[in-house]
Design an enzyme around this catalytic site. Structure first.
Site, PDB file in Angstrom:
ATOM      1  NE  ARG A 152      24.274 -12.047  50.544  1.00 11.91           N
ATOM      2  CZ  ARG A 152      25.425 -11.788  51.160  1.00 11.91           C
ATOM      3  NH1 ARG A 152      25.651 -10.567  51.650  1.00 11.91           N
ATOM      4  NH2 ARG A 152      26.347 -12.717  51.287  1.00 11.91           N
TER       5      ARG A 152
ATOM      6  CE  LYS B 255      22.644 -14.671  52.628  1.00 12.53           C
ATOM      7  NZ  LYS B 255      22.832 -16.017  52.021  1.00 12.53           N
TER       8      LYS B 255
ATOM      9  CG  HIS C  28      21.428 -13.670  44.070  1.00  9.96           C
ATOM     10  ND1 HIS C  28      21.153 -12.822  45.113  1.00  9.96           N
ATOM     11  CD2 HIS C  28      22.442 -14.463  44.510  1.00  9.96           C
ATOM     12  CE1 HIS C  28      21.940 -13.106  46.142  1.00  9.96           C
ATOM     13  NE2 HIS C  28      22.735 -14.085  45.792  1.00  9.96           N
TER      14      HIS C  28
ATOM     15  NE  ARG D  63      25.608 -11.823  46.349  1.00 14.88           N
ATOM     16  CZ  ARG D  63      26.475 -11.319  47.245  1.00 14.88           C
ATOM     17  NH1 ARG D  63      26.719 -10.024  47.260  1.00 14.88           N
ATOM     18  NH2 ARG D  63      27.077 -12.109  48.113  1.00 14.88           N
TER      19      ARG D  63
ATOM     20  CG  HIS E  35      30.686 -15.067  49.125  1.00 15.47           C
ATOM     21  ND1 HIS E  35      31.039 -15.340  47.813  1.00 15.47           N
ATOM     22  CD2 HIS E  35      29.342 -14.843  49.093  1.00 15.47           C
ATOM     23  CE1 HIS E  35      29.975 -15.284  47.044  1.00 15.47           C
ATOM     24  NE2 HIS E  35      28.938 -14.976  47.791  1.00 15.47           N
TER      25      HIS E  35
ATOM     26  CE1 TYR F 177      28.675 -15.465  40.936  1.00 12.04           C
ATOM     27  CE2 TYR F 177      29.745 -15.711  43.067  1.00 12.04           C
ATOM     28  CZ  TYR F 177      28.626 -15.414  42.310  1.00 12.04           C
ATOM     29  OH  TYR F 177      27.466 -15.069  42.931  1.00 12.04           O
TER      30      TYR F 177
END
Length: 309
Positions: free
Chosen positions: A153, A177, A253, A256, A279, A288
């Protein structure tokens, strides 16, 4: 509310941006309850929860209608607050238990074609080997190679410090995150670009500042910001002839998304891609796979003699 937000901060490790959004959502919810004369979560019923969430989608009280994604986030904040109140003994029931948040439309992430990525990366560093702009060009190329080579990110890239890099092993520790970290490989092209930046350009720029461990710095020797990184990407995209506004615009993004899509196109397992992207749930990564299926369908429709219905 404060106890719940503290819980999200300490035990769930949510990011500052997410916490800020939750705080706004909950302040608005509690203001709605207070206007109806409800000051105790134990007195809230399901109808009041549903009415508040419906009002968010419809708009009113000086607030425009919320998008589905924002309304879904607000619903998550409200439901989390009531679950917390029940668990802490502040309420006897959870009135939000049977309230379902709106389902955001599943949008396919936009990925660049491989040749577009190559053009973008090459144009980012396409200046003379000498001259005033050379250090920044080396940085720009290293940054974009880093983003595409690791799937990081933009916040993870600008937050990376030199000690996180292991050029010999070709890995970097990314801080994602919620305070989660992950070790990911860096491609050979990215390693080469990073070495050129760290050895030939970064020291000169760093001398203009007060010293920072950040991998990427600006012209004043300070750590590069998210906004600065976005400007670099936008400038390179414009020079590469890629859209920067409207549908399909290149965004922070985009690289990514391209990283994940190209890995899956190349045969990578979705669980591996999940780990590389950081994730928490494979469900997030599976979007994806829709991209690759769509591409396969297009190829089939144009190549197979009996594809037409």
């Amino acid at each position: 509310m404060r106890g719940y937000l503290d819980h999200l901060t300490v035990e769930r490790g949510l990011s500052a941006n997410t916490l800020s959004s939750y705080r706004r959502d909950l302040e608005r919810y509690l203001a709605t309850l207070a206007a109806a004369g409800v000051v105790d979560l134990a007195a809230v019923d399901t109808g009041q929860v549903e009415a508040h969430l419906a009002r968010l989608r419809a708009g009113g009280d000086g607030h425009p209608p919320l998008a589905v994604s924002s309304a879904a986030r607000a619903a998550s904040a409200v439901r989390g607050l009531h679950r917390f109140a029940l668990r802490e003994g502040l309420a006897g029931v959870d009135p939000s238990r049977d309230v379902r948040p709106p389902t955001p439309p599943r949008r396919l992430p936009r990925a660049l074609a491989v040749d577009q990525v190559v053009r973008l990366l090459e144009i980012a560093g396409s200046v003379a080997a000498t001259g005033e702009g050379a250090p920044l060009a080396l940085r720009d190329r290293a940054l974009l190679e880093f983003l595409y080579g690791t799937g990081a990110r933009i916040s993870e890239a600008v937050g990376a410090v030199v000690d996180d890099l292991d050029a010999t092993e070709g890995t970097v520790l990314l801080r994602g995150k919620g305070g989660r970290t992950r070790l990911v490989p860096i491609g050979g092209y990215a390693v080469e670009a990073l070495r050129a930046w760290l050895v030939r350009a970064r020291p000169a720029l760093l001398a203009a500042g007060r010293g920072t461990p950040a991998v990427f710095v600006n012209a004043r020797g300070a750590a590069l910001t998210r906004q600065g990184a976005w400007t670099i990407l936008r400038r390179a995209a414009e020079r590469a002839g890629l859209p920067v506004t409207g549908p399909g615009a290149v965004s922070p993004h985009t690289l990514r998304h391209s990283y994940a899509t190209h890995l899956l196109d190349g045969g990578a397992d979705v669980r591996v891609v999940q780990e590389l992207l950081g994730h928490a749930s494979v469900t997030t990564t599976q979007v994806y796979t829709l991209v690759t299926v769509e591409r396969l369908r297009e190829v089939y429709a144009t190549a197979h003699p009996r594809a037409r219905s």
